[in-house]
Scaffold this motif. Structure first.
Motif, PDB file in Angstrom:
ATOM      1  N   LEU A   1      26.711   5.181 -60.542  1.00 14.58           N
ATOM      2  CA  LEU A   1      27.518   3.981 -60.777  1.00 14.58           C
ATOM      3  C   LEU A   1      27.699   3.697 -62.266  1.00 14.58           C
ATOM      4  N   LEU A   2      26.648   3.876 -63.041  1.00 17.14           N
ATOM      5  CA  LEU A   2      26.747   3.668 -64.486  1.00 17.14           C
ATOM      6  C   LEU A   2      27.680   4.677 -65.144  1.00 17.14           C
ATOM      7  N   LYS A   3      27.631   5.924 -64.664  1.00 15.69           N
ATOM      8  CA  LYS A   3      28.507   6.966 -65.207  1.00 15.69           C
ATOM      9  C   LYS A   3      29.973   6.649 -64.907  1.00 15.69           C
ATOM     10  N   GLN A   4      30.250   6.156 -63.691  1.00 14.44           N
ATOM     11  CA  GLN A   4      31.623   5.794 -63.333  1.00 14.44           C
ATOM     12  C   GLN A   4      32.125   4.634 -64.218  1.00 14.44           C
ATOM     13  N   GLN A   5      31.254   3.696 -64.490  1.00 19.58           N
ATOM     14  CA  GLN A   5      31.647   2.568 -65.344  1.00 19.58           C
ATOM     15  C   GLN A   5      31.952   3.038 -66.771  1.00 19.58           C
ATOM     16  N   ALA A   6      31.112   3.928 -67.331  1.00 16.30           N
ATOM     17  CA  ALA A   6      31.316   4.442 -68.686  1.00 16.30           C
ATOM     18  C   ALA A   6      32.631   5.212 -68.787  1.00 16.30           C
ATOM     19  N   GLU A   7      32.951   5.991 -67.744  1.00 16.92           N
ATOM     20  CA  GLU A   7      34.210   6.747 -67.759  1.00 16.92           C
ATOM     21  C   GLU A   7      35.412   5.797 -67.694  1.00 16.92           C
ATOM     22  N   GLY A   8      35.280   4.747 -66.896  1.00 18.06           N
ATOM     23  CA  GLY A   8      36.359   3.768 -66.798  1.00 18.06           C
ATOM     24  C   GLY A   8      36.588   3.048 -68.127  1.00 18.06           C
ATOM     25  N   LYS A   9      35.494   2.678 -68.822  1.00 21.05           N
ATOM     26  CA  LYS A   9      35.614   2.035 -70.121  1.00 21.05           C
ATOM     27  C   LYS A   9      36.258   2.965 -71.144  1.00 21.05           C
ATOM     28  N   LYS A  10      35.888   4.239 -71.083  1.00 24.33           N
ATOM     29  CA  LYS A  10      36.446   5.219 -72.033  1.00 24.33           C
ATOM     30  C   LYS A  10      37.950   5.361 -71.834  1.00 24.33           C
TER      31      LYS A  10
ATOM     32  N   MET B   1      37.620  -6.540 -73.134  1.00 26.16           N
ATOM     33  CA  MET B   1      37.110  -5.711 -72.029  1.00 26.16           C
ATOM     34  C   MET B   1      36.626  -4.364 -72.533  1.00 26.16           C
ATOM     35  N   VAL B   2      37.021  -4.025 -73.788  1.00 30.87           N
ATOM     36  CA  VAL B   2      36.569  -2.763 -74.391  1.00 30.87           C
ATOM     37  C   VAL B   2      35.841  -3.086 -75.698  1.00 30.87           C
ATOM     38  N   GLN B   3      35.054  -2.154 -76.160  1.00 30.67           N
ATOM     39  CA  GLN B   3      34.347  -2.326 -77.434  1.00 30.67           C
ATOM     40  C   GLN B   3      35.342  -2.298 -78.585  1.00 30.67           C
TER      41      GLN B   3
END
Length: 636
Positions: free
Chosen positions: A606-615, A565-567
């Motif tokens: 929405l993309l910014k929220q996804q990037a923060e969640g992944k981080k 789920m993460v890089q």
């Protein structure tokens, strides 16, 4: 009359039981006296390169002496292990005591059939300690091979009588005169001393038996002294405990006699005594010069190299066998930790029968509790794990094999911790910190290659590519040349033999012997997954192979580790410097799929929220690597 009928009925009942034959055999077969005079005992081994016909010759000797009946159903009688019959090679030295009449006098011939592969050379070394001569078998088609040179050297070091014998003389390609010339050129053997046989058809085997009796001397022993014997092999029996194969140096041994081990003061009683023909034949008494099976019961113990003696015997000169030098180490772990106890018992029992292995407790964060086991080579390792599965039904996981290294450390505390300046490292994880290491040492071997002259260019290129240094070469004859190279053990044990066979169309042969540790430019290479070191993938690498190994391992890991789920960043690191990197992209949900129009700022939000969640997930998540993926990566 009633008494007789009752006893007859009792015997009929017993006959229906499976144990009847064993019971009768063990109870009533102890009537054999000491069979023969010491001067008419001959102890010898058959030694040769791989596939030169040792086991086939042993079959013919067993037929001539009446042990087995002629026929294909009795082929390879002394290859008793399942792995030996499947692979067509001998991995265990096996003894057979044969009765033979020569000039109307009975002789006892103790034959030991030995393995030919270099990975089982320890079996040959132990076997020759109980012999006064060897039959040096050479294929009349192939001629002298690399292992032929090694076993001839071993026989010379032990002052054994050598009977040179050419086998397979019945084949169309056989050239006995050419091979005799090779024997004279390499070993200074007189061609008139060479015996010619065809083990498959039985030609010349009677003449070989006569040569064994007339050329090999009887054992130099004293039957009047106190009993003393050394152990050349052991194995475990489910009901009788540890059974030992012993060569008696002095005195006599009887059933019920009290004996002790040199390594222990406790006394034991001899409960089992037998000749191997090769099946057991129980006897009541054995004398000096014989090779016999001895059992002291379930608590009697016994180990290869130990000395068994009578309580009155004083410590005398022992038979010395060179210490085993393990060439390859690998981790063995149970497929499931619930099977740890079963695998532990299986390894202990198998190591009794295979004294060349060393076993030490090990553990792994990914694989759990296990063992670090030392072997003489990759084939030895492969056969050991196969025997675990076939003989004990124990499934094991094998990690990538590695060779032992040596480092010289500095600092009073470090030297005290390791109990000396020199530290042997069998697991790269246990390598001391680089700041405490003065010098690295790598194991080297002297490799002997016998190759046709048309392949010399390819063979030399291979050896130089594997960091080899050439030694003087010599011609075996006008078509074959013997090369010698000093090679790093790490370059030899993995795939050197396969590559050599490939580039020479299978005609070259290879053997090696230990050359000790020598200074080398080595570094520790770690594998990091998102900045976390994975201990199981740590390795010690020569600097000339560093970049290649780093790139190939990271690329292999990228293919085998499933997406997360993460890089996941896979890095090969040496001393803080990243040499190679591969990245496994994370699973990514299309969060903008529900948008059907509107302002661009909504999409960016929405993309910014996804990037923060992944981080955030990457900072707290553990990378989950399936167990099978670890195993596949660790295997070469």
């Amino acid at each position: 009359m009633v008494y007789v009928m009752k006893n007859t009925r009792f015997l009929q009942i017993l006959k229906t039981k499976q144990f009847f034959q064993r019971f009768i055999c063990r109870t009533y077969s102890y009537d054999s006296p000491i069979p023969i005079d010491v001067k008419r005992i001959r102890n010898f081994s058959i030694v040769a390169h791989v596939d030169h016909g040792k086991s086939t010759l042993a079959d013919r000797l067993l037929e001539i002496t009446g042990v087995i009946k002629p026929g294909n159903e009795n082929a390879q009688v002394l290859d008793q292990l399942q792995v030996e019959r499947e692979r067509g090679i001998t991995v265990k030295a096996v003894t057979a005591s044969l009765n033979y009449s020569y000039n109307n006098e009975p002789y006892l011939l103790n034959l030991i059939d030995t393995p030919g592969h270099v990975d089982f050379s320890n079996e040959v070394v132990r076997s020759v300690t109980a012999c006064q001569g060897v039959v040096l078998l050479v294929d009349a088609n192939e001629g002298i091979q690399a292992q032929t040179v090694a076993v001839h050297s071993l026989a010379k070091r032990n002052d054994l009588v050598i009977i040179p014998t050419l086998n397979k003389v019945d084949l169309p390609r056989a050239d006995p005169e050419k091979v005799k010339t090779q024997l004279k050129s390499v070993f200074k053997i007189d061609p008139s001393d060479v015996v010619q046989v065809s083990a498959k058809k039985g030609w010349g085997v009677e003449e070989l038996l006569k040569a064994i009796i007339t050329r090999i001397p009887p054992p130099n022993v004293d039957t009047t002294d106190h009993f003393r014997a050394h152990i050349i092999d052991t194995w475990h029996d489910k009901y009788r405990g540890v059974l030992c194969l012993a060569y008696i140096h002095s005195g006599t041994l009887k059933m019920g006699q009290t004996v002790k081990w040199k390594s222990d003061v406790k006394q034991h009683t001899v409960k089992y005594l037998a000749l191997l023909r090769p099946s057991e034949e129980n006897i009541t008494e054995a004398m000096a010069g014989q090779v016999v099976m001895v059992g002291l019961g379930t608590k009697g113990g016994g180990s290869v190299g130990d000395t068994l003696l009578s309580p009155e015997a004083t410590d005398g000169k022992d038979t010395t066998v060179p210490a085993v030098r393990h060439m390859v180490y690998a981790g063995i772990f149970p497929s499931d930790q619930s099977q740890h106890t079963q695998l532990s018992d299986s390894i202990k029992k198998l190591s009794l029968n295979d004294s060349a292995v060393s076993v030490a407790v090990d553990s792994s964060p990914a694989l759990g509790q296990g063992w670090r086991v030392g072997f003489l080579g990759l084939l030895h390792l492969d056969v050991f794990t196969q025997r675990l599965l076939q003989e004990y039904k124990a499934e094991a996981i094998l990690t990538a094999p590695s060779v032992p290294y040596k480092v010289k450390v500095k600092g009073a505390k470090i030297i005290k911790h390791y109990k000396g300046e020199d530290v042997i490292v069998t697991n790269p994880v246990h390598l001391p910190d680089v700041s405490n290491i003065v010098e690295y040492y790598e194991p080297f071997v002297i490799g002997t290659i016998i190759s046709p002259v048309e392949y010399l260019g390819a063979v030399n290129t291979l050896c130089i590519d594997r960091r080899g240094n050439p030694l003087p070469s010599s011609a075996v004859d006008d078509q074959m040349t013997m090369l010698q190279y000093i090679l790093p053990l790490s370059e030899v044990v993995m795939d050197f033999h396969d590559t050599l066979k490939s580039i020479t169309s299978g005609f070259a042969s290879f053997d090696y012997q230990d050359y000790g540790f020598h200074p080398s430019s080595l570094v520790r290479m770690d594998i990091l997954l998102n900045g976390v070191i994975v201990d199981e993938l740590t390795s010690i690498v020569h600097i000339s192979r560093l970049e290649y190994n780093a790139r190939s391992l990271t690329a292999r890991l990228k293919e085998m580790i499933p997406r997360q789920m993460v890089q996941v960043a896979i890095q090969a690191v040496v001393g803080g410097k990243v040499l190679a990197r591969e990245t496994i992209k994370a699973y990514r949900k299309d969060v903008t799929a529900k948008l059907y129009g509107g302002d661009i700022t909504r999409r960016k939000k929405l993309l910014k929220q996804q990037a923060e969640g992944k981080k955030k997930m990457r900072s707290v998540a553990n990378i989950k690597i399936p167990r099978n993926t670890f195993i596949d990566v660790l295997k070469r």
